[in-house]
Design an enzyme around this catalytic site. Structure first.
Site, PDB file in Angstrom:
ATOM      1  N   ARG A  50       0.845  -1.208   0.000  1.00 40.39           N
ATOM      2  CA  ARG A  50       0.000   0.000   0.000  1.00 40.39           C
ATOM      3  C   ARG A  50       0.880   1.258   0.000  1.00 40.39           C
ATOM      4  NH1 ARG A  50      -2.049   1.658   4.641  1.00 40.39           N
ATOM      5  NH2 ARG A  50      -2.800  -0.399   5.285  1.00 40.39           N
ATOM      6  N   LYS A 198      -5.259   6.557 -20.279  1.00 39.03           N
ATOM      7  CA  LYS A 198      -5.372   7.075 -21.635  1.00 39.03           C
ATOM      8  C   LYS A 198      -4.041   6.927 -22.378  1.00 39.03           C
ATOM      9  CE  LYS A 198      -9.362   7.973 -19.857  1.00 39.03           C
ATOM     10  NZ  LYS A 198      -9.753   9.246 -19.284  1.00 39.03           N
TER      11      LYS A 198
HETATM   12  C1  PLP Z   1     -10.482   9.668 -18.161  1.00 37.34           C
HETATM   13  C2  PLP Z   1     -10.157  10.966 -17.545  1.00 37.34           C
HETATM   14  C3  PLP Z   1     -10.135  11.121 -16.150  1.00 37.34           C
HETATM   15  C4  PLP Z   1     -10.503   9.989 -15.209  1.00 37.34           C
HETATM   16  O1  PLP Z   1      -9.597   8.946 -15.280  1.00 37.34           O
HETATM   17  P1  PLP Z   1      -9.951   7.397 -14.990  1.00 37.34           P
HETATM   18  O2  PLP Z   1      -8.652   6.736 -15.200  1.00 37.34           O
HETATM   19  O3  PLP Z   1     -11.006   7.000 -15.962  1.00 37.34           O
HETATM   20  O4  PLP Z   1     -10.439   7.318 -13.586  1.00 37.34           O
HETATM   21  C5  PLP Z   1      -9.765  12.351 -15.650  1.00 37.34           C
HETATM   22  N1  PLP Z   1      -9.446  13.381 -16.460  1.00 37.34           N
HETATM   23  C6  PLP Z   1      -9.481  13.277 -17.803  1.00 37.34           C
HETATM   24  C7  PLP Z   1      -9.131  14.448 -18.640  1.00 37.34           C
HETATM   25  C8  PLP Z   1      -9.835  12.063 -18.396  1.00 37.34           C
HETATM   26  O5  PLP Z   1      -9.875  11.968 -19.723  1.00 37.34           O
END
Ligand code: PLP
Length: 381
Positions: A50, A198
């Protein structure tokens, strides 16, 4: 070391790397919850996953170097990272945020932060008077650039100067460009957030998030929040993101090139009324972006002539996938009004300009002619 090399090599070896004698090129997955002590007060640097894990640490050091921070903390999602940043604030504090943000961030601010007594006020930081909105309760300014999904560009340096004149933190969600194209900390931001789900991981196979800072005190606070709330990224997911980052530079270059080509092509299509891509010279944010970023990214938004055209396109695309998310190798088309921003009120949607004619593309690595063919077919009568 230049950024392409940093995606593959760390300037400084981590503790675990210097312990590894096998010479493995792929960083090991340390699938261990706990770590043995040699004696009283003799930690290897790893006590309990953790708090620290060698695989996660390797990833965190990579992100730290890519963003020029002093520490990066890896969380189990982008939202977990944003939630952890919000733990820096207390009841009675206020935050000024741009009006155009990832829908999940708005949901967090309006439901969780507000319940905890932290007021988040959204305004157009480009057009409205941010300085006039600052009160003694204000502690931070929170932005994304380019914004989601409207692709507005915000001048990070200008906003950082304003924030610092008032003793506020500037927080930048840098998900859309990744550290390959933009480094907000270098432009004055205090905290950088990523949804590593992403572009950083890049293969639509992992959920993760990061918080990067350049100040020791903030780093200590983020480490304390990680240890206490416990949403650290797992060793296996950390390994997947390390693997994804190895190709970050080639993916970002190619995806941005494809996005530029598609933006120009979409402009010529009869049913397309508007293309929002900051790499087009007529885009309002073109000059600012040219100065603060190394590229224009792979995200573009476009407006079609009717809801009917939008809905038909979503049904008819074949190569392109109709799905939420962004930043992976495959091109995705998203319908922000129902997918990423369903929790926004009618008033919030109108203020941002999110309509039922608006579509967002995350451009991938396919041959761009194939993408054009797919879109042309989907836009046919
Ligand atoms: C997808 C996204 C998030 C959230 O991220 P997760 O990994 O889906 O929890 C936050 N900010 C932006 C700009 C995103 O595209």
């Amino acid at each position: 070391m230049e950024i392409e090399s940093k995606c593959l090599h760390l300037a400084q070896k981590t503790n675990a790397e210097s312990m590894d004698r096998s010479g493995a090129l792929s960083f090991p997955i340390y699938q261990s919850a706990t770590f043995g002590h040699r004696g009283l007060g003799e930690s290897t640097g790893y006590d309990y996953t953790r708090m620290q894990n060698p695989t996660r640490e390797h990833l965190e050091n990579t992100i730290k170097e890519l963003e020029n921070g002093i520490d990066a903390v890896a969380f189990s999602s982008g939202m977990a990272a944003i939630g952890a940043v919000m733990e820096l604030f207390s009841a009675g504090d206020a935050i000024i945020a741009d009006m155009d943000l990832y829908g999940g961030s708005v949901r967090l601010f309006e439901n969780i932060s507000r319940k905890n007594g932290v007021a988040v006020m959204q305004l157009d930081v480009n057009k409205q008077d941010v300085e006039a909105a600052i009160t003694t309760a204000t502690k931070a300014i929170y932005i994304e650039t380019p914004t989601n999904p409207m692709m507005r560009v915000i001048d990070i340096k200008k906003l950082a100067d304003l924030a610092h004149r008032h003793g506020l933190l500037l927080i930048v969600d840098n998900t859309f460009l990744s550290p390959y194209f933009q480094n907000p900390l270098d432009l004055g931001a205090d905290i950088v957030i990523h949804s590593g789900t992403k572009f950083l991981s890049g293969h639509h196979d992992t959920i993760c998030g990061f918080v990067v800072v350049k100040d020791e005190k903030l780093a200590d606070k983020m480490r304390f929040i990680l240890k206490t709330t416990g949403a650290g990224l797992s060793p296996f997911d950390s390994w997947l993101v390390v693997r994804g980052i190895k190709t970050l530079s080639v993916r970002m270059e190619k995806e941005a090139e494809n996005a530029m080509e598609l933006a120009k092509w979409l402009k010529e299509q009869k049913k397309v009324k508007k293309v929002l891509y900051p790499g087009l010279p007529e885009h309002e944010g073109f000059e600012v972006m040219k100065n603060q970023s190394r590229g224009f990214g792979a995200m573009l938004t476009f407006v079609v002539d009717s809801k009917e055209t939008a809905v038909k396109l979503l049904e008819k695309v074949e190569l392109i996938t109709f799905a939420e998310s962004l930043g992976g190798c495959e091109t995705l088309v998203t319908y922000p009004i129902t997918q990423t921003h369903p929790d926004l009120s009618k008033e919030q949607l109108d203020r941002c300009g999110i309509t039922d004619c608006l579509l967002r593309l995350s451009v991938g690595l396919e041959n761009v002619e194939d993408l054009k063919k797919d879109l042309a077919h989907a836009l046919e009568d």
